[in-house]
Design an enzyme around this catalytic site. Structure first.
Site, PDB file in Angstrom:
ATOM      1  CB  ALA A  50      84.713  -4.387  25.344  1.00 41.98           C
ATOM      2  CD  GLU A  53      74.073  -8.951  17.282  1.00 37.68           C
ATOM      3  OE1 GLU A  53      73.785  -9.774  16.490  1.00 37.68           O
ATOM      4  OE2 GLU A  53      74.374  -9.902  18.414  1.00 37.68           O
ATOM      5  CG  HIS A  55      82.981  -7.205  18.073  1.00 36.90           C
ATOM      6  ND1 HIS A  55      82.268  -6.633  18.935  1.00 36.90           N
ATOM      7  CD2 HIS A  55      84.381  -6.381  18.056  1.00 36.90           C
ATOM      8  CE1 HIS A  55      84.099  -6.040  19.549  1.00 36.90           C
ATOM      9  NE2 HIS A  55      84.307  -5.843  18.729  1.00 36.90           N
TER      10      HIS A  55
END
Length: 305
Positions: A50, A53, A55
């Site tokens: 999921a 930005e 991550h």
């Protein structure tokens, strides 16, 4: 390309470089070993998918620090203390793979549950002192699940560095302590929290908020920002926290799990006689059935109780 990779990359732009995907420890180690034989450094960014930005910013950081970046996607069942949270986790593998491909990540590790927890698995990595407060106090067993799976991912890949977001600051400190305690030869890096334009910290769980809840969610960042400003201006901590709770109540948050100032490294609750800092203010609130968390640094020489 394996059949798994073909199915996982279906629908991607055919002109894009295909993202290599491995699902076993043996294949992961083979890839990393090849890079190491060439003298290339490896960064690991563990995720549960999921992706957003926040991550991706961690992976870009990895690209600046190392020649190779490995992302992992594994929805870890052992860190969910409520079955409904695991079932409702907003997975979207096809979208995640497209994002990682566009970013130019070198490898995606997507193990099945049985690869991480084979039959008969019974080992638990637990850091009771750091896990007893904040989210750990409200999610029993959560951080045992986190530290167990992260220790496995680090040992399976043995990267030079691993990067975790500061939004989950308690998790970051637990992982840092675990790596020191177990002598795992990995440098743990923290990545700055990425926010929406209105200040809401990016989180996969934000997708679960309905429009009305999303509008109220920004009250958490605003309350914490006002509290930090007041603390740094010298206002007594007790009155600052009381006012922050009132602000959240006016925003009609469903409930507040915690709103506290703690030392960054030890996560010990602020004590006027003992605390030396640096400090952070931490909060977790519920909006309907969705729990959101946030934290901000408090940078002052001392805090008034």
């Amino acid at each position: 390309m394996s059949s798994d990779q073909q199915s996982d990359t279906a629908g991607l732009n055919q002109d894009a470089t295909v993202l290599p995907i491995v699902r076993t420890v043996a294949d992961l180690r083979a890839r990393v070993s090849t890079w190491r034989s060439r003298g290339e450094r490896v960064a690991l960014v563990p995720t549960m998918g999921a992706l957003h930005e926040g991550h991706l910013s961690l992976m870009r950081e990895g690209q600046t620090l190392c020649e190779r970046v490995v992302a992992t996607i594994f929805v870890n069942p052992k860190q969910f203390n409520r079955a409904e949270d695991l079932q409702s986790y907003p997975s979207d593998n096809e979208r995640d793979i497209a994002l990682l491909t566009e970013l130019g990540v070198d490898l995606l590790y997507m193990p099945e549950v049985e690869e991480i927890y084979p039959p008969g698995f019974q080992t638990v990595v637990s850091l009771p002192a750091l896990s007893a407060c904040l989210c750990g106090a409200h999610r029993p067993g959560h951080f045992d699940g986190v530290s167990t799976v992260v220790s496995k991912l680090l040992l399976q890949s043995l990267p030079d560095i691993a990067i975790f977001g500061e939004k989950d600051f308690q998790q970051l400190q637990i992982i840092r302590r675990m790596v020191r305690d177990l002598n795992i030869p990995v440098s743990i890096q923290g990545g700055a929290t990425v926010r929406e334009a209105d200040g809401l910290a990016l989180s996969s769980r934000n997708r679960l908020l309905n429009p009305e809840e999303r509008a109220r969610a920004v009250s958490l960042y605003r309350a914490l920002s006002s509290a930090v400003e007041a603390i740094e201006a010298g206002e007594p901590l007790s009155s600052v926290l009381e006012r922050a709770r009132e602000e959240l109540s006016k925003a009609h948050v469903t409930s507040i799990d915690y709103l506290e100032v703690r030392e960054e490294q030890s996560l010990e609750l602020f004590d006027a006689e003992q605390s030396k800092g640096p400090w952070r203010i931490f909060a977790a609130v519920w909006l309907g059935s969705t729990r959101i968390i946030d934290n901000l640094p408090v940078r002052v020489p001392s805090i008034r109780d």
